[in-house]
Write a protein that holds these residues in place. Structure first.
Motif, PDB file in Angstrom:
ATOM      1  N   LYS A  40       0.830  -1.207   0.000  1.00 45.77           N
ATOM      2  CA  LYS A  40       0.000   0.000   0.000  1.00 45.77           C
ATOM      3  C   LYS A  40       0.868   1.262   0.000  1.00 45.77           C
ATOM      4  O   LYS A  40       0.614   2.210  -0.740  1.00 45.77           O
ATOM      5  CB  LYS A  40      -0.893  -0.043   1.246  1.00 45.77           C
ATOM      6  N   LEU A  41       1.900   1.256   0.835  1.00 48.37           N
ATOM      7  CA  LEU A  41       2.793   2.420   0.895  1.00 48.37           C
ATOM      8  C   LEU A  41       3.307   2.751  -0.504  1.00 48.37           C
ATOM      9  O   LEU A  41       3.253   3.911  -0.940  1.00 48.37           O
ATOM     10  CB  LEU A  41       3.967   2.128   1.839  1.00 48.37           C
ATOM     11  N   LEU A 158       7.237   7.119   8.778  1.00 49.93           N
ATOM     12  CA  LEU A 158       6.865   6.464  10.035  1.00 49.93           C
ATOM     13  C   LEU A 158       5.746   5.482   9.767  1.00 49.93           C
ATOM     14  O   LEU A 158       4.728   5.838   9.153  1.00 49.93           O
ATOM     15  CB  LEU A 158       6.345   7.482  11.057  1.00 49.93           C
ATOM     16  N   TYR A 159       5.922   4.258  10.224  1.00 50.17           N
ATOM     17  CA  TYR A 159       4.813   3.291  10.197  1.00 50.17           C
ATOM     18  C   TYR A 159       4.298   3.124  11.621  1.00 50.17           C
ATOM     19  O   TYR A 159       5.087   3.060  12.566  1.00 50.17           O
ATOM     20  CB  TYR A 159       5.286   1.936   9.636  1.00 50.17           C
ATOM     21  N   TYR A 160       2.959   3.070  11.765  1.00 50.49           N
ATOM     22  CA  TYR A 160       2.315   2.968  13.069  1.00 50.49           C
ATOM     23  C   TYR A 160       2.860   4.079  13.994  1.00 50.49           C
ATOM     24  O   TYR A 160       3.450   3.816  15.046  1.00 50.49           O
ATOM     25  CB  TYR A 160       2.573   1.586  13.685  1.00 50.49           C
ATOM     26  N   ARG A 182      -3.298   5.669   4.711  1.00 47.61           N
ATOM     27  CA  ARG A 182      -4.056   4.880   5.689  1.00 47.61           C
ATOM     28  C   ARG A 182      -4.203   3.439   5.234  1.00 47.61           C
ATOM     29  O   ARG A 182      -4.104   3.141   4.040  1.00 47.61           O
ATOM     30  CB  ARG A 182      -5.451   5.479   5.864  1.00 47.61           C
ATOM     31  N   LEU A 183      -4.480   2.576   6.180  1.00 48.97           N
ATOM     32  CA  LEU A 183      -4.676   1.153   5.878  1.00 48.97           C
ATOM     33  C   LEU A 183      -6.032   0.731   6.439  1.00 48.97           C
ATOM     34  O   LEU A 183      -6.109   0.100   7.501  1.00 48.97           O
ATOM     35  CB  LEU A 183      -3.558   0.323   6.515  1.00 48.97           C
ATOM     36  N   LYS A 192      -1.011   3.124   9.872  1.00 47.54           N
ATOM     37  CA  LYS A 192      -0.896   4.042   8.738  1.00 47.54           C
ATOM     38  C   LYS A 192       0.563   4.449   8.596  1.00 47.54           C
ATOM     39  O   LYS A 192       1.390   4.186   9.494  1.00 47.54           O
ATOM     40  CB  LYS A 192      -1.765   5.274   8.948  1.00 47.54           C
ATOM     41  N   PHE A 193       0.868   5.076   7.469  1.00 53.94           N
ATOM     42  CA  PHE A 193       2.194   5.644   7.267  1.00 53.94           C
ATOM     43  C   PHE A 193       2.076   7.159   7.258  1.00 53.94           C
ATOM     44  O   PHE A 193       1.123   7.705   6.684  1.00 53.94           O
ATOM     45  CB  PHE A 193       2.769   5.223   5.900  1.00 53.94           C
ATOM     46  N   LEU A 194       3.061   7.817   7.832  1.00 51.80           N
ATOM     47  CA  LEU A 194       3.189   9.267   7.677  1.00 51.80           C
ATOM     48  C   LEU A 194       4.523   9.524   6.996  1.00 51.80           C
ATOM     49  O   LEU A 194       5.550   8.963   7.403  1.00 51.80           O
ATOM     50  CB  LEU A 194       3.160   9.962   9.033  1.00 51.80           C
TER      51      LEU A 194
END
Ligand SMILES: C[S@@+](CC[C@H](N)C(=O)[O-])C[C@H]1O[C@@H](n2cnc3c(N)ncnc32)[C@H](O)[C@@H]1O
Length: 199
Positions: A40-41, A158-160, A182-183, A192-194
């Protein structure tokens, strides 16, 4: 199950957990980023062939192998747990595309992320909750110092993401939030990733 399937395709073993021994406070346990999250990322975040990624707290190397295989760009993983680091090295030996890393390096460094010497061409830094915000601040300081010496655009993924990481980046650093991925497939809203960028 996707985790086993992708591991099998790459000829690596990255599933499972590893806790630190009792008494280790600032360092978090091993747990891999889900492969579906990585898929997804990279639907939304594109890597260039000139990019070089560092995974701080690389664990058994899942993110490093995934990126190396999919994008053929250099990746460094920094891991401080000796048993987990040994597993990353074993994975490097069994990795299906290992011949490729003679052309495009995939490298695992044993040691603390806060001691990693940021290289002048490292430009994407990945964190899946490896340690406390105190250590994160040290690592981000090292990244900013490296940017000062060799000016370039740099991304932090950043993940989670933990609220303390977000607050620190927002209030104390020049990094700006670029994207939120978002996931919704996963129920936890923190999944989610930021992506933050310094330009
Ligand atoms: C949640 S796992 C993430 C693994 C991998 N990045 C991924 O996303 O699949 C965090 C890892 O950070 C490592 N770690 C914790 N503190 C560290 C430190 N100070 N320096 C380097 N690695 C650390 C842990 O041993 C663990 O393997």
């Amino acid at each position: 199950m996707l985790e086993k399937k992708y591991d099998k395709e790459l000829c690596i073993r990255t599933t499972g957990l590893r806790e630190w021994d009792f008494g280790v406070e600032n360092y978090n346990r091993y747990e891999a980023t889900p492969y579906m999250a990585l898929d997804k990322l990279f639907q939304h975040y594109k890597l260039k062939e000139t990019d070089k990624v560092v995974d701080f707290g690389a664990g058994r190397g899942r993110v490093a192998f995934y990126i190396h295989n999919r994008f053929q760009i250099p990746v460094t993983g920094v891991e401080a747990n000796d048993k987990t680091f040994d597993e990353a090295i074993k994975n490097k030996e069994s990795y299906k595309y290992k011949l490729e890393y003679t052309k495009v390096p995939i490298y695992f460094e044993y040691g603390l992320a806060e001691h990693y010497e940021v290289e002048s061409n490292d430009n994407i830094f990945y964190f899946f909750n490896p340690f406390s915000v105190k250590i994160f601040m040290n690592v981000v300081d090292n990244i900013l110092q490296s940017i000062k010496e060799d000016h370039r655009s740099v991304d932090i993924i950043l993940y989670y993401p933990m609220p303390k990481y977000k607050k620190y980046l927002k209030t104390k650093t020049p990094f700006k939030l670029l994207n939120k991925i978002r996931l919704p497939e996963l129920e936890d809203r923190k999944e989610k990733f930021l992506v933050y960028r310094y330009t």
